[in-house]
Design an enzyme around this catalytic site. Structure first.
Site, PDB file in Angstrom:
ATOM      1  N   THR A  44      16.020  28.906   0.922  1.00  0.00           N
ATOM      2  CA  THR A  44      16.058  29.615  -0.365  1.00  0.00           C
ATOM      3  C   THR A  44      14.817  30.483  -0.600  1.00  0.00           C
ATOM      4  O   THR A  44      14.888  31.461  -1.347  1.00  0.00           O
ATOM      5  CB  THR A  44      16.202  28.621  -1.540  1.00  0.00           C
ATOM      6  OG1 THR A  44      15.108  27.707  -1.508  1.00  0.00           O
ATOM      7  CG2 THR A  44      17.510  27.876  -1.486  1.00  0.00           C
ATOM      8  N   ASP A  45      13.698  30.113   0.029  1.00  0.00           N
ATOM      9  CA  ASP A  45      12.440  30.800  -0.306  1.00  0.00           C
ATOM     10  C   ASP A  45      12.509  32.316  -0.115  1.00  0.00           C
ATOM     11  O   ASP A  45      11.998  33.071  -0.947  1.00  0.00           O
ATOM     12  CB  ASP A  45      11.281  30.230   0.538  1.00  0.00           C
ATOM     13  CG  ASP A  45      10.877  28.834   0.075  1.00  0.00           C
ATOM     14  OD1 ASP A  45      11.286  28.432  -1.030  1.00  0.00           O
ATOM     15  OD2 ASP A  45      10.158  28.143   0.822  1.00  0.00           O
ATOM     16  N   GLN A 103       6.726  43.665 -13.156  1.00  0.00           N
ATOM     17  CA  GLN A 103       6.527  42.218 -13.003  1.00  0.00           C
ATOM     18  C   GLN A 103       7.563  41.436 -13.814  1.00  0.00           C
ATOM     19  O   GLN A 103       7.747  40.241 -13.606  1.00  0.00           O
ATOM     20  CB  GLN A 103       5.114  41.827 -13.444  1.00  0.00           C
ATOM     21  CG  GLN A 103       4.043  42.380 -12.537  1.00  0.00           C
ATOM     22  CD  GLN A 103       2.623  42.106 -13.016  1.00  0.00           C
ATOM     23  OE1 GLN A 103       2.392  41.244 -13.862  1.00  0.00           O
ATOM     24  NE2 GLN A 103       1.677  42.835 -12.478  1.00  0.00           N
ATOM     25  N   CYS A 104       8.216  42.099 -14.778  1.00  0.00           N
ATOM     26  CA  CYS A 104       9.279  41.442 -15.557  1.00  0.00           C
ATOM     27  C   CYS A 104      10.548  41.464 -14.731  1.00  0.00           C
ATOM     28  O   CYS A 104      10.922  42.500 -14.186  1.00  0.00           O
ATOM     29  CB  CYS A 104       9.575  42.218 -16.843  1.00  0.00           C
ATOM     30  SG  CYS A 104       8.220  42.296 -17.985  1.00  0.00           S
ATOM     31  N   THR A 113      16.087  24.292   3.985  1.00  0.00           N
ATOM     32  CA  THR A 113      16.174  22.904   3.512  1.00  0.00           C
ATOM     33  C   THR A 113      17.543  22.298   3.781  1.00  0.00           C
ATOM     34  O   THR A 113      17.666  21.100   4.025  1.00  0.00           O
ATOM     35  CB  THR A 113      15.887  22.863   1.990  1.00  0.00           C
ATOM     36  OG1 THR A 113      14.558  23.313   1.784  1.00  0.00           O
ATOM     37  CG2 THR A 113      16.031  21.474   1.415  1.00  0.00           C
ATOM     38  N   ASP A 146      12.208  27.208   8.710  1.00  0.00           N
ATOM     39  CA  ASP A 146      11.936  27.339   7.285  1.00  0.00           C
ATOM     40  C   ASP A 146      11.951  28.833   7.004  1.00  0.00           C
ATOM     41  O   ASP A 146      11.364  29.617   7.754  1.00  0.00           O
ATOM     42  CB  ASP A 146      10.553  26.737   6.999  1.00  0.00           C
ATOM     43  CG  ASP A 146      10.279  26.609   5.513  1.00  0.00           C
ATOM     44  OD1 ASP A 146      10.314  27.637   4.807  1.00  0.00           O
ATOM     45  OD2 ASP A 146      10.030  25.487   5.055  1.00  0.00           O
ATOM     46  N   SER A 147      12.599  29.243   5.922  1.00  0.00           N
ATOM     47  CA  SER A 147      12.745  30.688   5.709  1.00  0.00           C
ATOM     48  C   SER A 147      11.426  31.374   5.380  1.00  0.00           C
ATOM     49  O   SER A 147      11.349  32.593   5.371  1.00  0.00           O
ATOM     50  CB  SER A 147      13.790  30.983   4.633  1.00  0.00           C
ATOM     51  OG  SER A 147      13.282  30.763   3.350  1.00  0.00           O
ATOM     52  N   SER A 148      10.370  30.609   5.159  1.00  0.00           N
ATOM     53  CA  SER A 148       9.046  31.225   4.992  1.00  0.00           C
ATOM     54  C   SER A 148       8.630  31.919   6.287  1.00  0.00           C
ATOM     55  O   SER A 148       7.751  32.780   6.273  1.00  0.00           O
ATOM     56  CB  SER A 148       8.000  30.163   4.644  1.00  0.00           C
ATOM     57  OG  SER A 148       8.476  29.345   3.619  1.00  0.00           O
TER      58      SER A 148
END
Ligand code: ASP
Length: 355
Positions: free
Chosen positions: A103-104, A291-292, A28, A71-73
């Site tokens: 950032t992704d 997952q935490c 971005t 895009d970092s995706s």
């Protein structure tokens, strides 16, 4: 690859001594709206036009830009290798490195780089932005200027930062402890299980006791290679036998990050345990990550995680999923002995988990 190299001419009256290499991958930070109204990356020439401050810094700045900023995706393991190689090749010529990245997937890339750059003794600072540089309210300017300042900071003639970090929204975090947790505020990143390394206010306050110290004897070695025959299985209440068994049938699967509840708990239905036992028997490595985002996996604390220990699933401690999947990919490529690989998985390579 056809990298574009730009040397930024500074307005300093004497030639600056310190030097920074910026690697621009996209994100971005340097995006603008295309004809269809979607954000897409543009080249670094246009970025510099919007950042005249760069010319005023008392630093030699070189920018190496990905031929097609992205895009970092769309970042993958080959890109990690390319970034690491650029750093390795230019290591002796620059005091610090700044990676401009979307950032992704920044936390994945920072984790991967932390494993590849063995013996790192200089700052490698990832940064990016939530709003493009061309927008008035953009966070790009502050993030980049401070990242450059951190990448060039020295104390007693040696770099203050000697590891791969993410600088974002006034905080410096260890790269392989970071996670993107917000997509709509400037505070995009957090590091729940490790304290931040510096805070930028009027001064940049470094917290030396949490940072990797400078090692005068260390020599940079480039460790390469990732195996992408991996997958992440996030469990949820109601996940079916069909789904789990289907998952473990993935062709060539070699490693799995199992995202479990709380301190590493899963359902302990016989069909679930059996599906994993079958995969383990075939040589699939299973790495249990919570997952935490805060806290750690302790297999055996509850009855629902005890069996995981017994059957040979590796507990991921306080590692993030981003650091875990990249570590698994890295070790599957670099360690052929499966027992050694399992031991390395639960041992920190570069501060990504508590030892
Ligand atoms: N989609 C963007 C990227 O990761 C988001 C960002 O840069 O903030 O490249």
């Amino acid at each position: 690859m056809n990298y574009k190299i730009v040397n930024i001419r500074t307005t300093a009256s004497v030639d600056p001594v310190d030097s920074i290499l910026i690697i621009y991958t996209g994100g971005t930070f340097g995006m603008a709206f295309d004809e269809a109204g979607a954000l897409a990356p543009f080249n670094f020439g246009r970025v510099i036009d919007r950042l005249p401050e760069l010319r005023g810094l008392e630093l030699k700045i070189t920018v190496i830009s990905f031929p097609e900023p992205r895009d970092s995706s769309n970042i993958n393991a080959q890109d990690w290798e390319d970034i690491a190689y650029i750093i390795y090749e230019n290591y002796s010529q620059y005091d610090g490195f700044v990676i401009l990245h979307g950032t992704d997937t920044m936390a994945y890339s920072a984790s991967a780089l932390s494993y590849m750059l063995d013996g790192l003794n200089k700052p490698v600072i990832f940064t990016g932005a939530q709003i493009p540089i061309g927008s008035i309210r953009s966070d790009a300017r502050e993030n980049l200027i401070t990242a450059i300042e951190i990448a060039s900071a020295k104390k007693g003639g040696v770099p203050v930062v000697n590891e791969v970090c993410i600088y974002f929204n006034y905080f410096l975090l260890r790269g392989n402890r970071s996670q993107k947790i917000r997509s709509s505020t400037f505070a995009a990143f957090q590091s729940q299980n490790y304290p931040y390394l510096a805070e930028s206010g009027i001064e940049i306050e470094y917290r030396d006791n949490y940072m990797k110290p400078h090692d005068p004897k260390a020599k940079l070695k480039l460790r390469k290679g990732f195996d992408d025959n991996v997958a992440i299985l996030k469990i949820f209440p109601g996940i079916t036998q069909n789904t789990v068994e289907g998952f473990f049938k993935i062709k060539n699967l070699r490693g799995v990050v199992l995202e479990t509840y709380g301190s590493g708990n899963t359902m302990n239905f016989p069909w679930f345990i059996k599906a994993m036992q079958k995969a383990l028997k075939k040589g699939v490595v299973i790495f249990n990550v919570s997952q935490c985002s805060g806290g750690e996996v302790i297999q055996g604390r509850y009855e629902t995680s005890k069996r995981l220990n017994d059957i040979g699933i590796m507990g991921g401690g306080d590692i993030t999923t981003e650091a875990a999947i990249t570590k698994l990919m890295f070790l599957l490529h670099n360690e052929k002995d499966i027992e050694k690989l399992k031991r390395k998985l639960v041992t920190p390579i570069n501060g990504e988990m508590d030892g």
